[in-house]
Design an enzyme around this catalytic site. Structure first.
Site, PDB file in Angstrom:
ATOM      1  N   CYS A   1     -58.746 131.234  64.191  1.00  0.00           N
ATOM      2  CA  CYS A   1     -58.526 132.000  64.553  1.00  0.00           C
ATOM      3  C   CYS A   1     -58.235 133.550  63.556  1.00  0.00           C
ATOM      4  CB  CYS A   1     -58.437 132.433  65.943  1.00  0.00           C
ATOM      5  SG  CYS A   1     -58.311 134.082  66.459  1.00  0.00           S
TER       6      CYS A   1
ATOM      7  N   GLU B   1     -65.592 134.168  63.496  1.00  0.00           N
ATOM      8  CA  GLU B   1     -65.298 132.674  62.910  1.00  0.00           C
ATOM      9  C   GLU B   1     -66.433 132.848  61.779  1.00  0.00           C
ATOM     10  OE1 GLU B   1     -64.563 130.276  61.237  1.00  0.00           O
ATOM     11  OE2 GLU B   1     -62.971 130.695  63.288  1.00  0.00           O
TER      12      GLU B   1
END
Length: 346
Positions: free
Chosen positions: A2, A127
């Site tokens: 993340c 992402e």
């Protein structure tokens, strides 16, 4: 992993979106600690600060451990035992913490065993998928949203029906400079192996032997959040059972505009159509939009219709003058009445 998040709600709305019921069943909103430091952003990266939830007892020893507070902390955990005078001298990356090593690595073990558990708040996280062409396609990943989320102005203590925040499990710590000075609160986001719905984004990296697909450990629902935060009632051994992948997420592709951490406008979360030519520029109209968002996030009086910017964009229809900065996010994600996103189908 993340590596980038968005959290665009104004401080007051963020507090309302985190309403909960305490041990006595009373509905409450967490109090802000250092609210003046919080800055909404569509593009937060490690070393920036962001909002987290934690038990009030961490700050007041006689407080009920089920009570929650909101606090702005720096992303990238600095262990309390770090002895150098500058936290930037920490020689390893602590923005993420893998769940399978969090009880063995010294950077996280001590804080975790002391109950320093927090919930990291975000609209969603980004992402990147490796492309055959060599580039990377970014995606915005978040909780499924109701179709009518943020469809109307909400005031006062009315129950929050707006954007459902992504709630990620984290560990925090407090570092004190050896020579004295202000205490530094920092956090790390716990990661787990990616669920099948998200792992496709990592597919090419994994097949190429470039690591294991990961995602944040997401706490889905207030009961999970309660157990993770209430360290006095829920021991570490029980709390860590909450750390697992979730399938309850959706996502959509966004422009590579988000790749530049300096870009901090709603374009970052705007849905795009893959295969179509995408071009996002910081135009004068976008600057007007950002100014409008900023002023509304700071709690300025409601603007009249004639005061609103008159502009068009490839990403958004003209906003209703009665909608808040939060509703602008919903419009950028897609037309009202349509699902916010669809899960990927293999």
């Amino acid at each position: 992993m993340c590596g980038r998040t968005a959290c665009s709600l104004a401080a007051d709305n963020l507090r309302r979106a985190c309403a909960y019921r305490d041990r006595r069943g009373q509905r409450r909103q967490p109090d802000w600690v250092r609210q003046e430091r919080y800055q909404p952003s569509y593009n937060k990266g490690p070393q920036s600060s962001g909002p987290v939830l934690l038990s009030r007892r961490h700050l007041h020893q006689d407080a009920d451990s089920s009570e929650r507070v909101l606090m702005d902390m720096r992303w990238g955990l600095v262990p309390s035992w770090f002895k150098q005078d500058n936290p930037s001298k920490l020689q390893f990356n602590t923005s993420n913490c893998r769940s399978d090593t969090m009880l063995s690595k010294s950077s996280y073990k001590g804080a975790l065993l002391k109950g320093k558990r927090c919930v990291v708040l975000a609209d969603g996280f980004y992402e990147w998928q490796q492309q055959q062409s060599g580039g990377k396609q970014p995606y915005f990943i978040y909780f499924p949203q109701t179709k009518d989320a943020m469809d109307k102005e909400m005031e006062g203590d009315e129950e929050w029906k707006g954007w459902r925040l992504l709630t990620m499990a984290g560990i925090f710590d407090c570092w004190e400079p050896p020579g004295g000075g202000e205490m530094l609160y920092t956090y790390t986001i716990i990661t787990v192996d990616a669920s099948k719905d998200v792992s496709f984004i990592h597919h090419r990296q994994v097949r190429a032997g470039k690591g294991v697909a990961e995602m944040p450990a997401i706490l889905d629902g207030d009961e999970a959040i309660r157990k993770w935060l209430d360290f006095a009632e829920v021991p570490t051994q029980e709390a860590v059972k909450l750390i697992q992948p979730t399938e309850n997420i959706v996502f959509h592709p966004v422009s590579t505009f988000v790749n530049n951490i300096r870009n901090n406008t709603p374009e970052c979360v705007a849905r795009i159509e893959l295969g179509a030519k995408q071009e996002v520029k910081v135009t004068p109209s976008n600057k007007v939009m950002l100014g409008w968002l900023k002023s509304s996030q700071e709690g300025s009086p409601q603007k009249k219709e004639n005061d609103l910017p008159k502009w068009t964009s490839q990403f958004i229809h003209s906003p209703s003058p009665k909608k808040t900065s939060a509703s602008v996010l919903q419009q950028w994600l897609g037309k009202q009445g349509q699902p916010a996103a669809k899960k990927h189908k293999a």
